[in-house]
Design an enzyme around this catalytic site. Structure first.
Site, PDB file in Angstrom:
ATOM      1  N   HIS A  17      -3.873  -5.280  -0.350  1.00 39.27           N
ATOM      2  CA  HIS A  17      -3.586  -5.784   0.987  1.00 39.27           C
ATOM      3  C   HIS A  17      -3.584  -7.304   1.067  1.00 39.27           C
ATOM      4  CE1 HIS A  17      -3.596  -1.992   3.322  1.00 39.27           C
ATOM      5  NE2 HIS A  17      -4.234  -1.571   2.233  1.00 39.27           N
ATOM      6  N   GLU A  72      -2.446  -9.101   3.311  1.00 37.25           N
ATOM      7  CA  GLU A  72      -2.721  -9.587   4.667  1.00 37.25           C
ATOM      8  C   GLU A  72      -4.224  -9.662   4.927  1.00 37.25           C
ATOM      9  OE1 GLU A  72      -2.202  -6.531   3.926  1.00 37.25           O
ATOM     10  OE2 GLU A  72      -3.463  -5.262   5.191  1.00 37.25           O
ATOM     11  N   CYS A  81       0.820  -1.203   0.000  1.00 37.90           N
ATOM     12  CA  CYS A  81       0.000   0.000   0.000  1.00 37.90           C
ATOM     13  C   CYS A  81       0.862   1.264   0.000  1.00 37.90           C
ATOM     14  CB  CYS A  81      -0.981  -0.035   1.168  1.00 37.90           C
ATOM     15  SG  CYS A  81      -2.363   1.091   0.918  1.00 37.90           S
TER      16      CYS A  81
END
Lengths: 365, 1105
Positions: free
Chosen positions: A336, A338, A253
């Site tokens: 993202h 994660e 990001c």
């Protein structure tokens, strides 16, 4: 339950009727840049994601708060967003994981919100006219409009300083043996958790210099997510330039934007950003489609830059979603992997980071 | 990867007739698939026995076989067509099972046909409970503890290992048929034995009961590059224990944290990959323990399903269409998102509204059935509603059901629960039945807390609290008056889904005052768009739903438009046939240059595919909701609405016709509709035209009904006006019967239910014509008065059996030319007198007393159930023609245009046969009567009446035996014809077993009877039921004696049903069956396409055996 009548007013004068929820705002006014998020679940993670610093988050999904909040799904100890805009705040929550209600969280953490908003109209307004400042609360329409119009833009503002940690801290490994230094530009807890699976993670403040990081002798450096415009975060760009080639780097990001800037790319602001959990990204190496979680207003310009290749692009609008350095061990993605909230399709990227570190250590040896 | 070029032709198997568990959602998916595959340039070969489908319209495939869906037929089609590939995943469980049979019989291998979309191993892994369970354990997913049993002994062992309560599921069964829950050893034994018998492979899965857990479903897709997406997530309001097809369900999931949801998503993809669904859509069901969050996999379907149709409508992501493209080689990222056009299909839709689905049941049609919902699906249809919040979508869904309810209580019918004590109400809500959602609200209104109701019902507290929001709003509103509400208060009430009619009832004011007061403060309906993306991108496809917010998204355009009102939820009496009509109307009007606007609330249908019309409003079909759409369309077009079509969707839109803007309703005038419905006016008309009718009259009281009968005599036919499907229609043979029928009708009338008796809706009492042949005529009349006879259909069953349950034939086989001419003449005279513009259906009875005497029973100036069948049999697109006529075209013009063609010339005979749901309701008697009970229909088409009838029987699921023993037991009044039926079977070499009375009649006529059994109550040795259960009987003919289940007949029919022995309940169908068996023996089995029949096939093409 009845709430006090409130209004949301955008800088362009658009007015929306709603009711005030959460913490009482000073003078009945809460301001920020209005962004919408299209994820249908994961409001706790979203609200506590530091990347939303300075923003008013509007959820396109109407029912928010249904499953309450719990102690585990925080992405930071406290929210950094300025406020919350929803169509319908749950009256009662139901989930075995819940320890409290969303409304209680808002009150406890001092976050104001507004419910009853035609969030679809709001989304369409932002889609057509771009992200814009807004103000909501129990103040008069004129006061709210003035507040919205006085809200400074995010361009050129370093919001990272408002969210980064003040001093380094270490998180024990839950798996591997690596030593990773993670820049905190507004890092989400889930990122640290994923990295901990690879080794010990030392989280350092955003302004930490390259020399300081290298002195910690890391196997890899991680560049976290964070709020706002990457351009004013020049100190981080300099640090990254000092680290490139010295140590494997993985960015997510804002970390991706900063790595790109360090490699000589440029960034720009998208009309209304990508905020959701359903964005299709093509992995050019494999041709596979990953459904990704996204949260960014700025992006990397898709120009040919020597030394990097674009590895991922957004299938909706072609935005650069990932790059890889050709001559040094570094890569990053705009989205993202994660998740939290969102799909797990891209978690393989943490394993890629591990491979990169493995490769580098073999070379060293 | 692009389209596959190594295959040229694809065989698609449809789902066959509409049955419980498999409805018109497979017409929706199959139609999409046909379209897509032809667009891609493949030759499409389609097999489906259901003539009421859009997919079997001859222009949707290159070769359309309306033939029975059996291994034999499919083999014949494959031999004839030599397709390169078979796509079995879009025709429900029927297609999947047939595909497996074709694999096992080696047919695919022999003819080198590749199965695409799924392979045999994947199907077996998903469908076989044992294989599925071990596959799940292998990939580390939890499943309920379970065991497999093939015998009672194995079942007993499993019981010891798992412990009660236990769920029993038979393997390879659609819609969960034969599934049961056991909480006692006795129940266990009963359910286990029944399950083993119900399974085609005699195998059951015995499972740990997770009744009361939360239930979820993910609709997922995968392409051959292994890209997986979740199209839609669904949460059931009814917890585990109620079949998902019988559950109220909501999209998206409401009560899972993202952590839990993502774990479920990961698991769903793991299931998809392990089962091996290479491309296409599947659904995976999960259950979650509300206490601990433990997540278990329940099952998966490796095909497009009922819930994928729902998911497609709920999100705007067309699963079947995409699945068809994936099957021929594309990957998700190569396919554009239909709605945004700009983004690819490789994404996960996000929605910014709440979708609620509620099933619709038909228990009132099956006396004796408990109505308790369980793990076996019993509903016959469903509605879907879209709102910005759950309360709004729930109330919209409730009023979409057309149960005479305006929303979640707060209406006249809520009084039904008033007599229950608080404790009884809660106890009743604890047992899931069709009205549970109303009971939940009533319990909360009586003051039970959310926790108390949760404890009793296990319905999640979040849903209960949302219902409580409705309850609390109602309480707040009840103290107010219509003129005192502020703008915000109005908005709040409407946002919670309250209809104007509910508020009118609450405040006891006329509904017009409510609407006016609301509009006066500036609260008006708004329309939002279903766009797959939560408004992140601009939507190109206008698919709207109403809500009460700030802005409306209906795009302005000045084009002339026509609004078509759909038929609402499928129910017995009003099903797919009417959706077919609405879809045809839309196609015809679009071709004629109009913009078409569809309003409907049934997610299973083709009409609610956003591709069908220019604009789709997914809305309840109530006056308020429809008027709102009309106003929105007028506003968006500057008053350019050319018309509203109300006569194609069955009774649903017709009931509204009188209250809609009169100048906009196209076709036959509401006054003519009333002329045909109002018995007095109708009688006067028939008298004036000198068309004979059975004697009769109208009554609003029992006294008046008795008076009529004293004039016309028994038996008499008693029926309510303004209903479809013969709801509550009965034949009465004596005074007691008449009193009973009248009492029943006034009871439902006082509750405002469909078919109820009231001053405006009197009951019709007519002399019942015994042993008459019933005939249907479908016709079209244009404004110049030209009349087109669409078809004359002779019913196989005699008058007295509802026409929807009766087999019928085109052309008629026993009517004289003179009779047919009389029928056509009368139909024409009636059409003229009623000034019909569009379709007219007339029902006649023909009595063979000397010559053939014709009586008119009723006329309906609207589309009838038989129109699709007539169109398939004759090749004339009746509905398209009628729709254009309604908008002002003449038949002559349409002939010139080429839309109206001549009836095809050929020697074929088409038989429509009804498909009945009695196997789902073993407690109900399977006899036929004047109230319709069938859920669907099939068509048999061939070159003799016998062959066509035999095909229709096979297609309907009962294969006529080639020989063996006929069991014959007929009522006294049927004895004379019964003897003829017996003779026909004896001539075919059948042995006869009969009950004593029937045997006596047969013997007197010189017909040998091999076995005579006594009546049940008199039997000392073997009785009729023992005989049937012994397996020595090959076909059963049993006609009911008068009304109601009489002991003997009911037991005989139940025994035949449970043994799966062909059962005929009228003598006329027995004679037709005998003819069928005779023709079947002498001719070789042949299949032909509809396209061939429409080109004309001669009897000379018959092949002898």
């Amino acid at each position: 339950m009845t709430y006090e009548d409130a209004l949301l007013v955008l800088a362009d004068g658009s007015t929306f009727e709603g009711e005030a929820i959460g913490a009482d705002a000073p003078n009945g006014i809460t301001t920020g840049e209005v962004v919408f998020n299209t994820a249908m679940s994961g409001y706790q993670e979203i609200i506590t994601d530091p990347s939303y610093a300075g923003q008013l988050i509007s959820f396109t999904y109407p029912h928010i708060g249904n499953y309450g909040v719990n102690d585990i799904d925080f992405e930071a100890a406290s929210p950094f967003c300025n406020g919350l805009i929803v169509r319908d705040l749950a009256r009662l929550h139901s989930n075995h994981r819940a320890t409290s209600s969303l409304e209680q969280l808002l009150v406890d953490k001092g976050v104001s919100g507004i419910t009853g908003i035609d969030t679809r109209r709001l989304t369409r307004t932002i889609r057509d006219h771009g992200a814009m400042p807004g103000a909501f609360g129990t103040a008069s329409e004129a006061e709210l409009l003035a507040a919205a119009q006085h809200q400074p833009p995010t361009d050129g503002v370093d919001l990272v300083q408002t969210v980064t940690c003040q001093s380094p801290y270490e998180t024990a490994s839950t798996g591997g043996t690596r030593r990773i230094v993670a820049y905190d530009f507004g890092v989400k807890r889930t990122m640290v958790r994923q990295l901990s699976g690879l080794g010990t993670v030392e989280v350092v403040p955003a302004s930490t210099s390259a020399a300081d990081v290298l002195a910690r002798q890391p196997d890899g450096v991680f560049l976290s997510n964070g709020p706002g415009d990457p351009e004013p975060v020049t100190y981080a760009v300099e640090a990254i330039q000092g680290l490139l080639g010295e140590v494997p780097i993985f960015g997510i990001c804002l970390g991706h934007q900063l790595l790109s800037l360090a490699m000589g790319a440029e960034t720009y602001k998208l009309p209304f950003g990508h905020h959701g959990a359903n964005h299709p990204v093509c992995n050019h190496a494999t041709g596979a489609v990953e459904i990704t979680s996204q949260n960014h207003n700025y992006a990397v310009v898709d120009d040919a830059i020597s030394g990097i290749e674009v590895t991922h692009r957004n299938l909706n609008d072609g935005v650069v979603e990932g790059i890889r350095c050709l001559d040094v061990p570094a890569f990053s993605v705009q989205y993202h992997p994660e998740a939290a909230p969102g799909p797990h399709d891209s978690r393989y990227l943490f394993a890629e980071f591990e491979k990169l570190m493995q490769h580098a250590s073999r070379k060293d040896a | 990867m692009p389209r596959r070029d190594d295959i040229e032709s694809i065989l698609l198997i449809g789902a066959g007739p509409i049955v419980i568990g498999q409805a018109c959602e497979f017409d929706y998916s199959g139609t999409q698939a046909c379209r897509v595959l032809r667009e891609e340039g493949y030759r499409v070969i389609l097999a489906n026995s259901n003539p009421a489908t859009i997919m079997t319209d001859p222009e949707f495939a290159d070769a359309t076989y309306v033939e029975p869906l059996t291994l034999e037929t499919l083999t014949a089609i494959i031999e004839r067509e030599k397709p390169d590939a078979l796509l079995p995943t879009l025709g429900g469980q029927t297609a999947l099972n047939l595909a497996m049979e074709l694999v096992e019989a080696g047919v695919l291998e022999k003819h080198n046909v590749e199965m695409i979309g799924a392979d045999a191993t994947a199907i077996a892994t998903a469908e076989d409970r044992g294989l599925f369970k071990s596959a799940m354990i292998e990939i580390g997913l939890e499943v309920p503890r379970s065991a497999i049993a093939r015998t009672w002994e194995e079942s007993e062992v499993a019981l010891k290992e798992i412990g009660l309560p236990i769920i029993i599921r038979p393997a390879y069964i659609l819609g969960g048929k034969g599934t049961g829950i056991a909480t006692t050893p006795e129940e266990f034994e009963k359910a286990a034995k029944a399950g083993i018998e119900a399974s085609p492979i005699n195998e059951i899965l015995i499972e740990e009961s997770i009744v009361g857990w939360k239930e979820f479903e993910l609709e997922v897709m995968r392409d051959h590059a292994d890209n997986c997406v979740v199209v839609c997530s669904i949460e059931n309001v009814d917890p585990m224990g109620v079949h998902t097809g019988d559950s109220i369900t909501v999209a998206p999931i409401q009560t899972l944290t993202d952590v839990e949801y993502q774990a479920m998503r990961d698991a769903a993809f793991a299931v998809l990959r392990r089962v091996g669904v290479e491309t296409g859509g599947s659904n995976v069901q999960f259950s979650v323990d509300p206490e601990t969050g433990r997540q278990v996999v329940i099952e998966m379907n490796p095909r497009v399903s009922r819930s994928s149709a729902l998911a497609s409508k709920a999100t705007g992501f067309p699963i079947a269409k995409i699945a068809a493209r994936l099957a021929v080689g594309y990957t998700l990222d190569e396919i554009p998102n239909d709605i945004t056009k700009a983004t690819p299909a490789s994404f996960e839709p996000t929605i910014d509204y709440v979708v609620t689905k509620i099933p619709r049941w038909a228990f009132e049609k099956f006396p004796g059935v408990s109505g308790v919902l369980g793990t076996q699906m019993q509903s016959v249809g469903e509605v879907m509603a879209i709102g910005r919040t759950f309360p709004e979508s729930l109330q919209k869904a409730v009023r979409s059901l057309e149960l005479g309810r305006d929303g979640l209580n707060c209406d006249a019918a809520e009084g039904e629960l008033d007599d229950l004590s608080d404790a009884d109400l809660l106890a009743q809500a604890a047992v899931p039945r069709s009205m549970r959602i109303f009971e939940l609200e009533a319990a909360l209104r009586r003051g039970f807390s959310v926790d108390e109701v949760f404890a009793a019902t296990k319905v999640d507290p979040w849903f209960l609290d949302q219902i409580l929001a409705i309850t609390e709003e109602r309480a707040a509103l009840s103290g107010r008056t219509v003129e005192s509400l502020s703008r915000r208060e109005w908005r709040r009430a409407k946002q919670l889904g309250f209809a104007d009619t509910q508020l009118a009832w609450l405040w006891d004011v006329p509904v017009g005052e409510v609407a006016k007061a609301r509009a006066d403060v500036g609260i008006n309906v708004t329309y939002k768009t279903v766009d797959t993306c939560g408004a992140e991108f601009v939507a190109e496809t206008p698919y709207h739903y109403s809500t009460w917010e700030d802005e409306t998204e209906v795009a302005p355009s000045v084009k002339e438009r026509v609004i078509i009102l759909g038929s609402g939820p499928n129910r017995i009496g009003q099903g797919i046939e009417f959706d077919y009509c609405c879809v045809h109307a839309s196609f015809a009007l679009r071709d004629a240059g109009y913009e078409t606007v569809m309003i409907n609330c049934n997610p299973e249908t083709v009409s609610t595919d956003y591709d069908t019309s220019d604009r789709l409003y997914f809305e309840p079909l109530t006056l308020e909701d429809v008027n709102n759409v009309i106003e929105a369309e007028q506003a968006a077009s500057g008053g350019n609405v050319a018309g509203i079509v109300v006569s194609l969707g069955g009774q649903t839109p017709l009931k509204l016709a009188g209250d809609l803007p009169r100048d906009l309703v196209v076709g036959t005038s509401p006054d003519s509709i009333d002329l045909a419905e109002d018995r007095d006016r109708w009688n006067a008309l028939c008298a004036q035209l000198e068309i004979p009718q059975p004697a009769g009259g109208t009554a609003t009281t029992t006294e008046r009904a008795l008076e009529i009968v004293s004039r016309i005599g028994f038996p008499a036919l008693v029926r309510p006006s303004y209903v479809l499907g013969g709801r509550a229609m009965v034949i009465v043979h004596d005074e007691d019967g008449l009193r009973e029928a009248m009492a029943e009708l006034s009871a439902i009338g006082s509750l405002g239910r469909e078919g109820g008796l009231s001053a405006e809706r009197p009951v019709l009492v007519d002399r019942f014509l015994q042993d008459a042949i019933e005939v249907d005529v479908d016709a079209i009349r244009d404004a110049t008065g030209e009349i087109l006879i669409g078809g004359v259909m002779e019913h196989v069953e005699e008058a007295g059996v509802h026409s929807g349950d009766s087999a019928c034939m085109i052309p008629p086989v026993t009517l004289s030319d003179a009779t047919v001419a009389t029928l056509e003449h009368y139909a024409g005279e009636l059409a003229d007198a009623l000034e019909v513009i569009g379709l007219l259906n007339v029902q006649f009875a023909v009595q063979n007393t000397g010559g053939q005497q014709v009586f008119v029973i009723e006329a309906n100036p609207r589309a009838s159930r038989t129109v699709p069948f007539v169109a398939k049999a004759t090749g004339v697109p009746l509905v398209k023609v009628a729709t254009r006529v309604m908008l002002g075209a003449t038949l002559d013009e349409l002939r010139a245009e080429g839309l109206l063609t001549d009836k095809v010339i050929g020697d074929h005979i088409a038989v429509k046969e009804a498909v009945l749901p009695f196997n789902r309701f073993p407690e109900a008697d399977s006899m036929l009567g004047p109230e319709m009970k069938s859920t669907g229909e099939v068509m048999g088409i061939d070159l003799t009446a016998g062959l066509a009838f035999a095909k229709s029987q096979i297609a309907a699921g009962q294969t006529l035996p080639e020989g063996g023993t006929l069991f014959l037991s007929v009522a006294d009044r049927d004895k004379a014809v019964g003897v003829e039926a017996g003779r026909a079977f004896v001539e075919l070499g059948f042995a006869i077993a009969a009950t004593s009375g029937t045997a006596r009649a047969l013997k007197e006529a010189g017909i040998p009877v091999a076995v005579v059994v006594a009546k049940l109550e008199e039997a000392s040795g073997t009785d009729a039921v023992d005989l049937i259960k012994s397996g020595e009987i090959n076909i059963v003919v049993n006609t009911p004696r008068g009304r109601g289940p009489r002991a003997d007949g009911a037991h005989i029919r139940a025994a035949a049903g449970s043994k799966g022995i062909p059962l005929l309940t009228t003598v006329s169908s027995a004679i037709a069956a005998a003819n069928g068996i005779a023709d079947w023996r002498t001719h070789r089995f042949q299949v032909r396409t509809l396209q061939e029949f429409h080109n004309g096939v001669s009897r000379n093409d018959l092949a002898d055996r």
